[in-house]
Design a protein around this motif. Structure first.
Motif, PDB file in Angstrom:
ATOM      1  N   GLY A 131      70.310  60.905  32.171  1.00 24.10           N
ATOM      2  CA  GLY A 131      69.890  61.446  33.453  1.00 24.10           C
ATOM      3  C   GLY A 131      69.846  60.392  34.540  1.00 24.10           C
ATOM      4  O   GLY A 131      69.537  60.697  35.695  1.00 24.10           O
ATOM      5  N   GLY A 132      70.141  59.162  34.201  1.00 26.46           N
ATOM      6  CA  GLY A 132      70.118  58.039  35.148  1.00 26.46           C
ATOM      7  C   GLY A 132      69.269  56.908  34.623  1.00 26.46           C
ATOM      8  O   GLY A 132      69.660  55.755  34.615  1.00 26.46           O
ATOM      9  N   GLY A 133      68.047  57.261  34.191  1.00 24.89           N
ATOM     10  CA  GLY A 133      67.156  56.235  33.648  1.00 24.89           C
ATOM     11  C   GLY A 133      66.553  55.375  34.740  1.00 24.89           C
ATOM     12  O   GLY A 133      66.953  54.219  34.941  1.00 24.89           O
ATOM     13  N   LEU A 134      65.585  55.937  35.495  1.00 26.34           N
ATOM     14  CA  LEU A 134      64.896  55.175  36.538  1.00 26.34           C
ATOM     15  C   LEU A 134      63.877  54.276  35.861  1.00 26.34           C
ATOM     16  O   LEU A 134      62.799  54.697  35.478  1.00 26.34           O
ATOM     17  CB  LEU A 134      64.222  56.119  37.542  1.00 26.34           C
ATOM     18  CG  LEU A 134      63.463  55.469  38.695  1.00 26.34           C
ATOM     19  CD1 LEU A 134      64.318  54.415  39.404  1.00 26.34           C
ATOM     20  CD2 LEU A 134      62.997  56.522  39.684  1.00 26.34           C
ATOM     21  N   ALA A 135      64.230  53.020  35.721  1.00 26.36           N
ATOM     22  CA  ALA A 135      63.494  52.099  34.857  1.00 26.36           C
ATOM     23  C   ALA A 135      62.264  51.512  35.539  1.00 26.36           C
ATOM     24  O   ALA A 135      62.224  51.351  36.762  1.00 26.36           O
ATOM     25  CB  ALA A 135      64.414  50.973  34.399  1.00 26.36           C
ATOM     26  N   LEU A 136      61.292  51.157  34.711  1.00 33.58           N
ATOM     27  CA  LEU A 136      60.112  50.441  35.182  1.00 33.58           C
ATOM     28  C   LEU A 136      60.521  49.157  35.907  1.00 33.58           C
ATOM     29  O   LEU A 136      59.910  48.764  36.896  1.00 33.58           O
ATOM     30  CB  LEU A 136      59.216  50.121  33.986  1.00 33.58           C
ATOM     31  CG  LEU A 136      57.863  49.487  34.258  1.00 33.58           C
ATOM     32  CD1 LEU A 136      56.935  50.467  34.961  1.00 33.58           C
ATOM     33  CD2 LEU A 136      57.226  48.997  32.970  1.00 33.58           C
ATOM     34  N   LEU A 137      61.577  48.509  35.416  1.00 31.34           N
ATOM     35  CA  LEU A 137      62.084  47.270  36.015  1.00 31.34           C
ATOM     36  C   LEU A 137      63.409  47.527  36.745  1.00 31.34           C
ATOM     37  O   LEU A 137      64.288  46.668  36.782  1.00 31.34           O
ATOM     38  CB  LEU A 137      62.279  46.201  34.937  1.00 31.34           C
ATOM     39  CG  LEU A 137      61.042  45.843  34.110  1.00 31.34           C
ATOM     40  CD1 LEU A 137      61.368  44.724  33.128  1.00 31.34           C
ATOM     41  CD2 LEU A 137      59.864  45.453  34.994  1.00 31.34           C
ATOM     42  N   GLY A 138      63.542  48.702  37.332  1.00 36.26           N
ATOM     43  CA  GLY A 138      64.801  49.084  37.953  1.00 36.26           C
ATOM     44  C   GLY A 138      65.224  48.184  39.098  1.00 36.26           C
ATOM     45  O   GLY A 138      66.408  47.843  39.226  1.00 36.26           O
ATOM     46  N   ARG A 139      64.304  47.794  39.960  1.00 33.15           N
ATOM     47  CA  ARG A 139      64.679  46.914  41.079  1.00 33.15           C
ATOM     48  C   ARG A 139      65.162  45.567  40.561  1.00 33.15           C
ATOM     49  O   ARG A 139      66.027  44.937  41.179  1.00 33.15           O
ATOM     50  CB  ARG A 139      63.500  46.734  42.033  1.00 33.15           C
ATOM     51  CG  ARG A 139      63.287  47.908  42.975  1.00 33.15           C
ATOM     52  CD  ARG A 139      62.053  47.721  43.866  1.00 33.15           C
ATOM     53  NE  ARG A 139      61.996  46.419  44.494  1.00 33.15           N
ATOM     54  CZ  ARG A 139      62.637  46.067  45.599  1.00 33.15           C
ATOM     55  NH1 ARG A 139      63.445  46.941  46.207  1.00 33.15           N
ATOM     56  NH2 ARG A 139      62.510  44.858  46.104  1.00 33.15           N
ATOM     57  N   SER A 140      64.628  45.132  39.433  1.00 34.08           N
ATOM     58  CA  SER A 140      65.041  43.856  38.850  1.00 34.08           C
ATOM     59  C   SER A 140      66.377  43.954  38.129  1.00 34.08           C
ATOM     60  O   SER A 140      67.203  43.031  38.199  1.00 34.08           O
ATOM     61  CB  SER A 140      63.982  43.362  37.857  1.00 34.08           C
ATOM     62  OG  SER A 140      62.744  43.138  38.478  1.00 34.08           O
ATOM     63  N   HIS A 141      66.611  45.079  37.417  1.00 35.99           N
ATOM     64  CA  HIS A 141      67.756  45.155  36.505  1.00 35.99           C
ATOM     65  C   HIS A 141      68.644  46.386  36.675  1.00 35.99           C
ATOM     66  O   HIS A 141      69.657  46.482  35.986  1.00 35.99           O
ATOM     67  CB  HIS A 141      67.261  45.102  35.060  1.00 35.99           C
ATOM     68  CG  HIS A 141      66.570  43.823  34.699  1.00 35.99           C
ATOM     69  ND1 HIS A 141      67.245  42.626  34.571  1.00 35.99           N
ATOM     70  CD2 HIS A 141      65.259  43.540  34.444  1.00 35.99           C
ATOM     71  CE1 HIS A 141      66.386  41.666  34.245  1.00 35.99           C
ATOM     72  NE2 HIS A 141      65.183  42.189  34.171  1.00 35.99           N
ATOM     73  N   GLY A 142      68.293  47.340  37.517  1.00 34.16           N
ATOM     74  CA  GLY A 142      69.150  48.489  37.761  1.00 34.16           C
ATOM     75  C   GLY A 142      68.830  49.702  36.912  1.00 34.16           C
ATOM     76  O   GLY A 142      67.793  49.768  36.249  1.00 34.16           O
ATOM     77  N   TRP A 143      69.729  50.672  36.939  1.00 35.62           N
ATOM     78  CA  TRP A 143      69.564  51.933  36.207  1.00 35.62           C
ATOM     79  C   TRP A 143      69.844  51.724  34.727  1.00 35.62           C
ATOM     80  O   TRP A 143      70.777  51.007  34.353  1.00 35.62           O
ATOM     81  CB  TRP A 143      70.520  52.986  36.753  1.00 35.62           C
ATOM     82  CG  TRP A 143      70.334  53.307  38.199  1.00 35.62           C
ATOM     83  CD1 TRP A 143      70.980  52.729  39.249  1.00 35.62           C
ATOM     84  CD2 TRP A 143      69.418  54.261  38.752  1.00 35.62           C
ATOM     85  NE1 TRP A 143      70.532  53.270  40.435  1.00 35.62           N
ATOM     86  CE2 TRP A 143      69.574  54.211  40.162  1.00 35.62           C
ATOM     87  CE3 TRP A 143      68.508  55.149  38.202  1.00 35.62           C
ATOM     88  CZ2 TRP A 143      68.847  55.024  41.025  1.00 35.62           C
ATOM     89  CZ3 TRP A 143      67.775  55.967  39.051  1.00 35.62           C
ATOM     90  CH2 TRP A 143      67.942  55.901  40.448  1.00 35.62           C
ATOM     91  N   ALA A 144      69.081  52.393  33.881  1.00 35.26           N
ATOM     92  CA  ALA A 144      69.352  52.341  32.443  1.00 35.26           C
ATOM     93  C   ALA A 144      70.751  52.863  32.140  1.00 35.26           C
ATOM     94  O   ALA A 144      71.438  52.367  31.236  1.00 35.26           O
ATOM     95  CB  ALA A 144      68.304  53.142  31.673  1.00 35.26           C
ATOM     96  N   ALA A 145      71.204  53.864  32.881  1.00 33.64           N
ATOM     97  CA  ALA A 145      72.530  54.444  32.663  1.00 33.64           C
ATOM     98  C   ALA A 145      73.635  53.405  32.794  1.00 33.64           C
ATOM     99  O   ALA A 145      74.669  53.495  32.110  1.00 33.64           O
ATOM    100  CB  ALA A 145      72.765  55.583  33.650  1.00 33.64           C
ATOM    101  N   ASP A 146      73.437  52.420  33.659  1.00 29.35           N
ATOM    102  CA  ASP A 146      74.483  51.424  33.898  1.00 29.35           C
ATOM    103  C   ASP A 146      74.661  50.471  32.721  1.00 29.35           C
ATOM    104  O   ASP A 146      75.623  49.690  32.698  1.00 29.35           O
ATOM    105  CB  ASP A 146      74.167  50.628  35.165  1.00 29.35           C
ATOM    106  CG  ASP A 146      74.227  51.480  36.421  1.00 29.35           C
ATOM    107  OD1 ASP A 146      74.692  52.635  36.339  1.00 29.35           O
ATOM    108  OD2 ASP A 146      73.790  50.997  37.488  1.00 29.35           O
ATOM    109  N   ARG A 147      73.750  50.523  31.745  1.00 32.82           N
ATOM    110  CA  ARG A 147      73.842  49.653  30.562  1.00 32.82           C
ATOM    111  C   ARG A 147      74.535  50.338  29.388  1.00 32.82           C
ATOM    112  O   ARG A 147      74.697  49.727  28.336  1.00 32.82           O
ATOM    113  CB  ARG A 147      72.435  49.225  30.135  1.00 32.82           C
ATOM    114  CG  ARG A 147      71.666  48.453  31.202  1.00 32.82           C
ATOM    115  CD  ARG A 147      71.961  46.988  31.162  1.00 32.82           C
ATOM    116  NE  ARG A 147      71.459  46.295  32.342  1.00 32.82           N
ATOM    117  CZ  ARG A 147      71.361  44.968  32.439  1.00 32.82           C
ATOM    118  NH1 ARG A 147      71.725  44.224  31.411  1.00 32.82           N
ATOM    119  NH2 ARG A 147      70.930  44.412  33.553  1.00 32.82           N
ATOM    120  N   VAL A 148      74.912  51.607  29.552  1.00 35.59           N
ATOM    121  CA  VAL A 148      75.510  52.339  28.424  1.00 35.59           C
ATOM    122  C   VAL A 148      76.881  51.768  28.102  1.00 35.59           C
ATOM    123  O   VAL A 148      77.742  51.641  28.976  1.00 35.59           O
ATOM    124  CB  VAL A 148      75.620  53.843  28.736  1.00 35.59           C
ATOM    125  CG1 VAL A 148      76.380  54.565  27.626  1.00 35.59           C
ATOM    126  CG2 VAL A 148      74.225  54.445  28.895  1.00 35.59           C
TER     127      VAL A 148
END
Length: 436
Positions: A140-157
């Motif tokens: 669904g995108g993965g709005l991460a707790l550390l998103g500003r630091s590391h980006g969307w969880a989806a972008d790591r797939v």
């Protein structure tokens, strides 16, 4: 037909098969959001990927739609009839510290990955709640707790194992099937049932985090200070603000997750402390394994309704609209975006609205739809919606789903859907109909 289908499946799958009225049927249906409940003809309690493939193939052969459920946080459109695939038994998690990657089965929870990765100083890009399913959260995108630091969880797939509507099990990577990969990562379960997911982890062992709790009567000042403060913080500072119910009234809760040195985090947070006295403060340096304490989301199932808006900016007028609708019957939350969340993905996917500055979410705690007035009034500031924080029922209708994507993304999703699921077998979801 239903009993024939159930009998056929019972002979082909390793997991249990349930019919309405049988022991275990209602328990298998129960997900985290108690406001919504599927009513399928048959449930397949999948234990392995082969069970998923058999369930999809049998459902299509009988002309039935397919729904999928893991933890049941991301309910959208409840299934009426058809086959429900329950993946909660597929809980395997493997972490490879050398490649800094994880492989998870369809029913794994984020908390499992956090625990497995922590001994190596690694972490997934999880959200605020560890009891959420990894697959639906990430796709669904993965709005991460550390998103500003590391980006969307989806972008790591990196790769996905998926069963498409033809019953075929596929291993999908950005190189092997780029269109299918693009549609799965951001389109959730619209083009198949994911049975396993491989993704990159980030290096993080500790962070400075916790919360500042103010009496809700200070909310206007807290929100104004927060709005000004977020304009100048570095990407290492991840934060959100929520108006939440409390035993003695309401609280304004500012959440902090800073990935830099703790002493620098202390300095950065100081302007927020000057707003006024805190009812409670929990800021500290902590092991990343304790990150769930920052939001402290309740772990027990409950009914709720929700909606959200991805805001291009948060000026004084928009903040005033939000405060005017922050009544005692709802939870109102603002998550600060930007930073690495604004970066284009290295592996293209369907996650859009990356230029949003904030996400506003409104939740009801009794299952009723979120009040629509605030979103109507905020339309001039709104880019669209974030898929994973959308609601259920009417709030998950096709026209609202369309707003979760830029127009070109939605059109491409519909075209890919027409290739991989032309009959819209996977339609009990935030549905994108196949292009005609």
């Amino acid at each position: 037909m239903t009993r024939t289908l159930a009998s056929t499946l019972a002979g082909r799958v390793a997991g249990p098969v349930f019919l309405p009225g049988q022991d275990g049927f209602e328990e298998e249906l129960t997900g985290f959001n108690l406001a919504v409940r599927h009513r399928p003809d048959v449930i397949v309690g999948a234990r392995e990927a082969g069970d998923v493939a058999a369930a999809v193939e049998a459902a299509v052969a009988h002309g039935l739609p397919v729904a999928v459920q893991s933890a049941g946080h991301g309910f959208s459109v409840p299934a009426t009839g058809g086959v429900l695939i329950s993946t909660r038994r597929m809980t395997g998690v493997q972490v490879d510290p050398k490649t800094r990657t994880a492989r998870v089965a369809a029913g794994a929870r984020l908390g499992q990955v956090i625990a497995e990765a922590a001994p190596y100083g690694l972490a997934p890009l999880n959200g605020s709640a560890p009891h959420v399913g990894v697959v639906s959260y990430t796709l669904g995108g993965g709005l991460a707790l550390l998103g500003r630091s590391h980006g969307w969880a989806a972008d790591r797939v990196l790769a996905l194992d998926v069963v498409t509507a033809d019953g075929r099990a596929r291993r999908v990577t950005p190189d092997s099937e780029p269109d299918l990969y693009w549609a799965l990562v951001g389109g959730r379960d619209n083009v198949g049932v994911v049975t396993a997911l491989e993704f990159g982890l980030v290096e993080v062992s500790r962070l400075y985090g916790g919360g500042l709790f103010f009496d809700a009567r200070l909310a206007p000042g807290v929100l104004e200070a927060y709005r000004e403060w977020t304009a100048g913080v570095p990407a290492e500072m991840n934060s959100s603000l929520a108006l939440i119910p409390a035993p003695d009234g309401r609280l304004c809760h500012v959440r902090i997750a800073y990935t830099g040195p703790a002493e620098e985090g202390e300095r950065l947070v100081e302007p927020l402390r000057r707003v006024g006295p805190r009812v409670l403060e929990t800021l500290r340096e902590m092991p990343y394994a304790e990150c769930a304490s920052i939001h402290d989301d309740p772990p027990t199932p409950m009914p709720w309704g929700s909606d959200n808006a991805m805001l291009r900016e948060l000026d004084e007028k928009a903040a005033g609209i939000i405060l005017a609708h922050a009544g005692p019957e709802v939870i109102v939350e603002l998550r600060h975006l930007g930073g690495a969340l604004a970066a284009p993905p290295a592996r293209p996917n369907a996650v859009g609205h990356r230029d949003a500055a904030f996400m506003l979410a409104v939740l009801t705690m009794d299952g009723r739809p979120a009040p629509a007035e605030v979103f109507r009034e905020l339309q001039p500031w709104t880019l669209g919606r974030f898929l994973s924080f959308m609601g259920h029922g009417e709030a998950a209708g096709p026209e609202l789903v369309r707003t979760a994507y830029p127009a070109a993304h939605h059109a491409r999703l519909a075209a890919i859907k027409a290739v991989y699921d032309p009959g819209n077998v996977f339609r009990f979801n935030y549905n994108v109909a196949p292009a005609s």
